[in-house]
Scaffold this motif. Structure first.
Motif, PDB file in Angstrom:
ATOM      1  N   ALA A  75     110.457  52.677  42.016  1.00 41.01           N
ATOM      2  CA  ALA A  75     109.443  51.899  42.719  1.00 41.01           C
ATOM      3  C   ALA A  75     108.224  51.618  41.853  1.00 41.01           C
ATOM      4  CB  ALA A  75     109.015  52.660  43.987  1.00 41.01           C
ATOM      5  N   GLY A  76     107.881  52.545  40.963  1.00 39.99           N
ATOM      6  CA  GLY A  76     106.735  52.358  40.086  1.00 39.99           C
ATOM      7  C   GLY A  76     107.001  51.450  38.917  1.00 39.99           C
ATOM      8  N   GLY A  77     108.219  50.938  38.787  1.00 38.27           N
ATOM      9  CA  GLY A  77     108.554  50.045  37.693  1.00 38.27           C
ATOM     10  C   GLY A  77     109.168  50.734  36.499  1.00 38.27           C
ATOM     11  N   ASN A  78     109.232  52.062  36.501  1.00 46.97           N
ATOM     12  CA  ASN A  78     109.827  52.775  35.377  1.00 46.97           C
ATOM     13  C   ASN A  78     111.345  52.655  35.388  1.00 46.97           C
ATOM     14  OD1 ASN A  78     107.392  53.667  34.390  1.00 46.97           O
ATOM     15  ND2 ASN A  78     107.492  55.657  35.417  1.00 46.97           N
ATOM     16  N   THR A  79     111.942  52.624  34.212  1.00 40.67           N
ATOM     17  CA  THR A  79     113.390  52.698  34.072  1.00 40.67           C
ATOM     18  C   THR A  79     113.794  54.162  34.155  1.00 40.67           C
ATOM     19  OG1 THR A  79     113.476  50.716  32.701  1.00 40.67           O
ATOM     20  CG2 THR A  79     115.322  52.234  32.531  1.00 40.67           C
ATOM     21  N   ARG A  80     114.743  54.460  35.055  1.00 42.87           N
ATOM     22  CA  ARG A  80     115.114  55.843  35.335  1.00 42.87           C
ATOM     23  C   ARG A  80     116.257  56.284  34.419  1.00 42.87           C
ATOM     24  NH1 ARG A  80     115.895  54.313  41.537  1.00 42.87           N
ATOM     25  NH2 ARG A  80     117.122  52.776  40.382  1.00 42.87           N
ATOM     26  N   VAL A  81     116.063  57.419  33.775  1.00 44.64           N
ATOM     27  CA  VAL A  81     116.965  57.897  32.728  1.00 44.64           C
ATOM     28  C   VAL A  81     117.657  59.166  33.175  1.00 44.64           C
ATOM     29  CG1 VAL A  81     117.106  58.702  30.343  1.00 44.64           C
ATOM     30  CG2 VAL A  81     115.472  56.895  30.954  1.00 44.64           C
ATOM     31  N   GLY A  82     118.965  59.227  32.943  1.00 43.77           N
ATOM     32  CA  GLY A  82     119.734  60.444  33.133  1.00 43.77           C
ATOM     33  C   GLY A  82     120.306  60.875  31.797  1.00 43.77           C
ATOM     34  N   ILE A  83     120.116  62.135  31.448  1.00 40.28           N
ATOM     35  CA  ILE A  83     120.557  62.645  30.152  1.00 40.28           C
ATOM     36  C   ILE A  83     121.880  63.379  30.306  1.00 40.28           C
ATOM     37  CG2 ILE A  83     120.027  64.243  28.269  1.00 40.28           C
ATOM     38  CD1 ILE A  83     117.078  63.749  28.769  1.00 40.28           C
ATOM     39  N   ILE A  84     122.849  63.023  29.462  1.00 38.97           N
ATOM     40  CA  ILE A  84     124.097  63.780  29.369  1.00 38.97           C
ATOM     41  C   ILE A  84     124.111  64.487  28.020  1.00 38.97           C
ATOM     42  CG2 ILE A  84     126.611  63.678  29.259  1.00 38.97           C
ATOM     43  CD1 ILE A  84     126.588  61.385  31.165  1.00 38.97           C
ATOM     44  N   PRO A 133     105.576  55.353  27.997  1.00 35.45           N
ATOM     45  CA  PRO A 133     105.424  54.457  29.151  1.00 35.45           C
ATOM     46  C   PRO A 133     106.730  53.748  29.490  1.00 35.45           C
ATOM     47  CG  PRO A 133     104.567  53.405  27.171  1.00 35.45           C
ATOM     48  CD  PRO A 133     104.939  54.803  26.777  1.00 35.45           C
ATOM     49  N   GLY A 134     106.915  53.468  30.773  1.00 36.20           N
ATOM     50  CA  GLY A 134     108.022  52.636  31.220  1.00 36.20           C
ATOM     51  C   GLY A 134     109.335  53.344  31.451  1.00 36.20           C
ATOM     52  N   VAL A 135     109.397  54.643  31.170  1.00 37.48           N
ATOM     53  CA  VAL A 135     110.636  55.399  31.358  1.00 37.48           C
ATOM     54  C   VAL A 135     110.348  56.686  32.119  1.00 37.48           C
ATOM     55  CG1 VAL A 135     111.910  54.490  29.373  1.00 37.48           C
ATOM     56  CG2 VAL A 135     110.358  56.422  29.065  1.00 37.48           C
ATOM     57  N   GLU A 136     111.348  57.150  32.853  1.00 31.35           N
ATOM     58  CA  GLU A 136     111.203  58.376  33.643  1.00 31.35           C
ATOM     59  C   GLU A 136     112.546  59.089  33.689  1.00 31.35           C
ATOM     60  OE1 GLU A 136     110.339  59.713  38.291  1.00 31.35           O
ATOM     61  OE2 GLU A 136     110.213  57.613  37.688  1.00 31.35           O
ATOM     62  N   VAL A 137     112.610  60.300  33.150  1.00 31.54           N
ATOM     63  CA  VAL A 137     113.833  61.097  33.216  1.00 31.54           C
ATOM     64  C   VAL A 137     113.948  61.702  34.608  1.00 31.54           C
ATOM     65  CG1 VAL A 137     115.134  63.024  32.244  1.00 31.54           C
ATOM     66  CG2 VAL A 137     113.700  61.616  30.748  1.00 31.54           C
ATOM     67  N   GLY A 170     112.740  54.325  20.941  1.00 30.13           N
ATOM     68  CA  GLY A 170     113.725  53.239  20.955  1.00 30.13           C
ATOM     69  C   GLY A 170     114.265  52.985  22.349  1.00 30.13           C
ATOM     70  N   LEU A 171     114.404  54.058  23.137  1.00 28.84           N
ATOM     71  CA  LEU A 171     114.825  53.919  24.526  1.00 28.84           C
ATOM     72  C   LEU A 171     113.747  53.224  25.342  1.00 28.84           C
ATOM     73  CD1 LEU A 171     116.520  54.436  27.031  1.00 28.84           C
ATOM     74  CD2 LEU A 171     115.787  56.828  26.983  1.00 28.84           C
ATOM     75  N   ALA A 172     112.481  53.583  25.128  1.00 28.65           N
ATOM     76  CA  ALA A 172     111.378  52.921  25.835  1.00 28.65           C
ATOM     77  C   ALA A 172     111.301  51.447  25.446  1.00 28.65           C
ATOM     78  CB  ALA A 172     110.060  53.636  25.533  1.00 28.65           C
ATOM     79  N   ASP A 173     111.524  51.148  24.170  1.00 21.71           N
ATOM     80  CA  ASP A 173     111.553  49.768  23.697  1.00 21.71           C
ATOM     81  C   ASP A 173     112.688  48.998  24.388  1.00 21.71           C
ATOM     82  OD1 ASP A 173     110.720  47.877  21.143  1.00 21.71           O
ATOM     83  OD2 ASP A 173     112.876  47.780  21.504  1.00 21.71           O
ATOM     84  N   MET A 174     113.851  49.650  24.534  1.00 21.72           N
ATOM     85  CA  MET A 174     114.983  49.017  25.209  1.00 21.72           C
ATOM     86  C   MET A 174     114.692  48.807  26.692  1.00 21.72           C
ATOM     87  SD  MET A 174     119.036  50.135  25.345  1.00 21.72           S
ATOM     88  CE  MET A 174     118.955  51.230  26.766  1.00 21.72           C
ATOM     89  N   ALA A 175     114.055  49.787  27.329  1.00 25.66           N
ATOM     90  CA  ALA A 175     113.720  49.656  28.751  1.00 25.66           C
ATOM     91  C   ALA A 175     112.814  48.455  28.988  1.00 25.66           C
ATOM     92  CB  ALA A 175     113.064  50.938  29.255  1.00 25.66           C
TER      93      ALA A 175
END
Length: 369
Positions: free
Chosen positions: A4-13, A30-34, A307-312
């Motif tokens: 909802a806040g606009g962050n891209t949600r990340v799941g780590i394997i 910024p822009g990402v949330e695990v 790099g993940l934040a850049d991709m998000a």
């Protein structure tokens, strides 16, 4: 597919050693949330999640189908990179992974095809090239500080990871070795700075048939070496520049530079591509001495996951992302070609190509530029 806040949600394997570094940096990017972590060892994932407070621990198969996960961060061992990434793509998730993209080109090609067919993104480490070190060197080259680049050297040497890693066997098995382990940092930097590669030649060998673990509960244990642990190669860029590459687990110490680039009007000393920052130095005939350059590009204060934040950000804006699957595939193609050249004792054409990723402007933030 964002919170909802606009962050891209990340799941780590994969919650091994490197996951802690990613979690530390992703917490402040910024822009990402695990939101979740998973591992083949559920207890280990649970332990990692408990230390972070707000993460959910789950099995890998459950994370792949979790509707609250937008991107899977794949931190498994190299041999599992391709199958885990493909499973994530087939589940409709974007993927960002540790290097290398896969152990073989034949494993990596289906990943690019699956992502393209589903309109999904693949990103891959190393993202160190997005920091101020490599990007300042990139800016110097683009300004013409050394004229036309004609050659480069790139050198990584160590006596072996068994001296510090408690379970180092995978470094010496298929998918390991100095080239596949550390080569991505150096070759990604060379492609970022000098452009794609057209042809390679190389020689490779091993100084030891067995290695001994030096640290941890298994100290003193010996194990066999299955792959070359020393490689010297020549990389021919499509621009015409020639890069000499030395990658070794067989050398105690060296004073060779990490990366130097030689041009018609000077020489550029590039910092360690395993780091995000570092001083860039220029030698020119006008000055007749080395001088440090001011920072001229890159994400300041960057760490693993930028790099993940850049991709998000690129997913949200529809722009290309810099640490892309295409770049990682080309680097993998170059590395596999170097190993083939050494085995065949003849030059090998590199069939893939890639455009240099966009430079990171000075003062940029991964959620904006």
């Amino acid at each position: 597919m964002t919170a909802a806040g606009g962050n891209t949600r990340v799941g780590i394997i994969g919650t091994g050693v490197i996951s802690g570094t990613y979690l530390d940096h992703l917490e402040v990017l910024p822009g990402v949330e695990v939101v979740a972590v998973a591992d083949i060892d559920l207890e280990r994932a649970t332990e990692v999640a408990s230390k972070r407070g707000n993460l959910r621990a789950m099995r890998s198969e459950d994370l792949l189908t979790d509707p609250d996960v937008d991107v899977v961060l794949n931190l498994t061992i190299p041999a599992a990179h391709a199958p885990v990434a493909l499973a994530a793509l087939e589940a409709g998730k974007h993927v960002y992974g540790e290097k290398p993209l896969a152990v073989r080109r034949t494993e990596a090609e289906p990943l690019l095809a699956a992502a393209a067919a589903r309109g999904l993104r693949i990103g891959c480490a190393p993202d160190t090239v997005l920091g101020t070190g490599i990007q300042t060197a990139r800016a110097a080259l683009d300004r013409g500080d050394i004229g036309v680049p004609t050659a480069a050297t790139a050198s990584f040497v160590t006596p072996g990871h068994e001296r510090w890693h408690p379970a180092p066997e995978f470094y010496y098995q298929d998918g390991g070795g100095p080239l596949l382990d550390m080569g991505p940092y150096y070759l990604t930097a060379l492609v970022t700075l000098l452009g794609p590669v057209a042809r390679v030649t190389a020689r490779a060998g091993s100084a030891h048939a067995e290695r001994t673990i030096h640290t941890g509960p298994r100290a003193g244990t010996t194990f066999g070496v299955d792959i070359p642990t020393h490689l010297t190669g020549v990389v021919e860029h499509t621009s015409g520049a020639l890069s000499t590459v030395l990658m070794s687990f067989d050398i105690w110490a060296s004073r060779m530079p990490r990366i130097e680039i030689y041009g018609t009007q000077g020489t550029l000393a590039v910092p360690d591509p395993n780091n995000f920052d570092g001083e860039v130095e220029l030698w020119s005939p006008q000055a007749g001495e080395w001088r440090a350059l001011d920072v001229a590009g890159g994400y300041a204060g960057a760490g693993r996951g930028v790099g993940l934040a850049d991709m998000a950000r690129a997913i949200r804006t529809g722009e290309p992302h810099r640490a892309s699957g295409s770049l990682a595939f080309h680097v993998l193609d170059v590395m596999e070609s170097l190993l083939e050249a050494a085995e065949r004792d003849q030059p090998v054409q590199v069939l893939s190509t890639v455009e240099r990723p966009a430079a990171v402007p000075l003062g940029a933030s991964p959620d904006q530029a």
